[in-house]
Design a protein around this motif. Structure first.
Motif, PDB file in Angstrom:
ATOM      1  N   VAL A 134     -12.290   2.488   2.529  1.00 34.86           N
ATOM      2  CA  VAL A 134     -10.945   2.329   2.355  1.00 34.86           C
ATOM      3  C   VAL A 134     -10.121   1.861   3.576  1.00 34.86           C
ATOM      4  N   VAL A 155       0.833  -1.178   0.117  1.00 37.42           N
ATOM      5  CA  VAL A 155       0.064   0.095  -0.067  1.00 37.42           C
ATOM      6  C   VAL A 155       0.875   1.128  -0.175  1.00 37.42           C
ATOM      7  N   GLY A 162     -14.959   4.745  -3.214  1.00 35.63           N
ATOM      8  CA  GLY A 162     -13.603   4.881  -2.923  1.00 35.63           C
ATOM      9  C   GLY A 162     -13.001   3.538  -2.279  1.00 35.63           C
ATOM     10  N   ARG A 188      -3.306   3.076   5.819  1.00 41.45           N
ATOM     11  CA  ARG A 188      -2.207   3.976   5.669  1.00 41.45           C
ATOM     12  C   ARG A 188      -2.390   5.316   6.211  1.00 41.45           C
ATOM     13  N   GLU A 232      -2.147   8.501   5.640  1.00 43.32           N
ATOM     14  CA  GLU A 232      -2.700   9.468   4.775  1.00 43.32           C
ATOM     15  C   GLU A 232      -4.333   9.212   4.727  1.00 43.32           C
ATOM     16  N   ASN A 233      -4.779   8.232   5.053  1.00 48.61           N
ATOM     17  CA  ASN A 233      -6.171   8.248   4.878  1.00 48.61           C
ATOM     18  C   ASN A 233      -6.883   8.874   5.801  1.00 48.61           C
ATOM     19  N   GLU A 290      -9.063   3.204  -6.974  1.00 49.91           N
ATOM     20  CA  GLU A 290      -8.542   2.386  -6.261  1.00 49.91           C
ATOM     21  C   GLU A 290      -6.856   2.492  -6.389  1.00 49.91           C
ATOM     22  N   LEU A 291      -6.366   2.803  -5.101  1.00 46.39           N
ATOM     23  CA  LEU A 291      -5.039   3.112  -5.182  1.00 46.39           C
ATOM     24  C   LEU A 291      -4.055   1.989  -5.382  1.00 46.39           C
ATOM     25  N   ASP A 346      -6.025   5.756  -8.601  1.00 48.87           N
ATOM     26  CA  ASP A 346      -5.745   7.076  -7.927  1.00 48.87           C
ATOM     27  C   ASP A 346      -6.073   6.916  -6.271  1.00 48.87           C
ATOM     28  N   ASP A 347      -5.495   7.751  -5.583  1.00 50.87           N
ATOM     29  CA  ASP A 347      -6.121   7.962  -4.145  1.00 50.87           C
ATOM     30  C   ASP A 347      -7.487   8.654  -4.163  1.00 50.87           C
TER      31      ASP A 347
END
Length: 223
Positions: free
Chosen positions: A143, A12, A67, A152, A154-155, A92-93, A123-124
């Protein structure tokens, strides 16, 4: 007991490693010791879609942003609920998630990614939201295990005051922000209301037969 077989791994971005396991006909996606998804437990992810779609009844050509593809439960449920004029953007990242959907889990995916109504964006979802302006009738977020950055760090920004403001700006008038969680979070409920959403909190079961652990879905309607 049938042994669990490791099928694949995925890193991830900015987070830890995901592992895809198979046991017989069942699949599991695991992060460290946390089982994020299991193909036997799809009820609450499906409810994320169906309950959102039911709240959009009467809208012509609705556009939904999903997401996180996961195992595709939310996407497939939305496709089954929506008419042919709907559009669904899936952000989808992790590219391996999609590779697994088209590979070892192709039977489970049942061709949902090839539906003409679906636009897949690698993408995020936070970045997709921030680029949008009054673009979506609904944003569906699954997510993490809840409104915090488990997969992660950053979420976390998705669920912060600035993240909720971005989601509100990305929604059309009366649009819905739907957030899945493994459990309740009173602070997030207050934050969602403070961001200018009309808040509804629903408790749903993990399994489609109405059994299993209780999960939570927030529906925030843009005022």
């Amino acid at each position: 007991m049938t042994p669990r077989e490791l099928i694949g791994t995925a890193q991830v971005p900015g987070g830890e490693e995901l592992r895809l396991f198979r046991r017989g006909a069942d699949f599991m996606i695991v992060l460290d010791r946390n089982e994020l998804m299991n193909s036997r437990m799809s009820g609450s992810e499906e409810a994320l879609a169906t309950m959102t779609c039911d709240r959009l009844t009467g809208r012509k050509a609705p556009h939904l942003l999903i997401g996180g593809y996961g195992m595709g439960f939310t996407l497939r449920a939305a496709l089954a609920r929506l008419a042919g004029d709907a559009r669904l953007t899936v952000a989808e990242l992790v590219p391996e998630i999609i590779a697994w959907a088209r590979g070892p889990m192709a039977e489970l995916a049942a061709g949902c990614l090839d539906d003409r109504r679906v636009n897949l964006v690698e993408d995020d979802v936070a970045a997709v939201i921030r680029r949008a302006s009054a673009s979506y009738d609904a944003i569906l977020l699954d997510v993490d295990n809840g409104p915090d950055g488990l997969t992660r760090d950053e979420n976390d920004r998705l669920y912060s005051a600035s993240g909720l403001a971005a989601a509100k700006a990305a929604l059309r008038p009366g649009g819905i922000l739907a957030v899945w969680s493994a459990g309740a979070d009173a602070a997030f409920t207050r934050r969602l209301g403070g961001a200018g959403f009309q808040v509804e909190e629903a408790v749903v079961r993990a399994r489609s037969n109405g059994k299993g652990p209780r999960h939570v879905i927030w529906f925030g309607t843009k005022r």
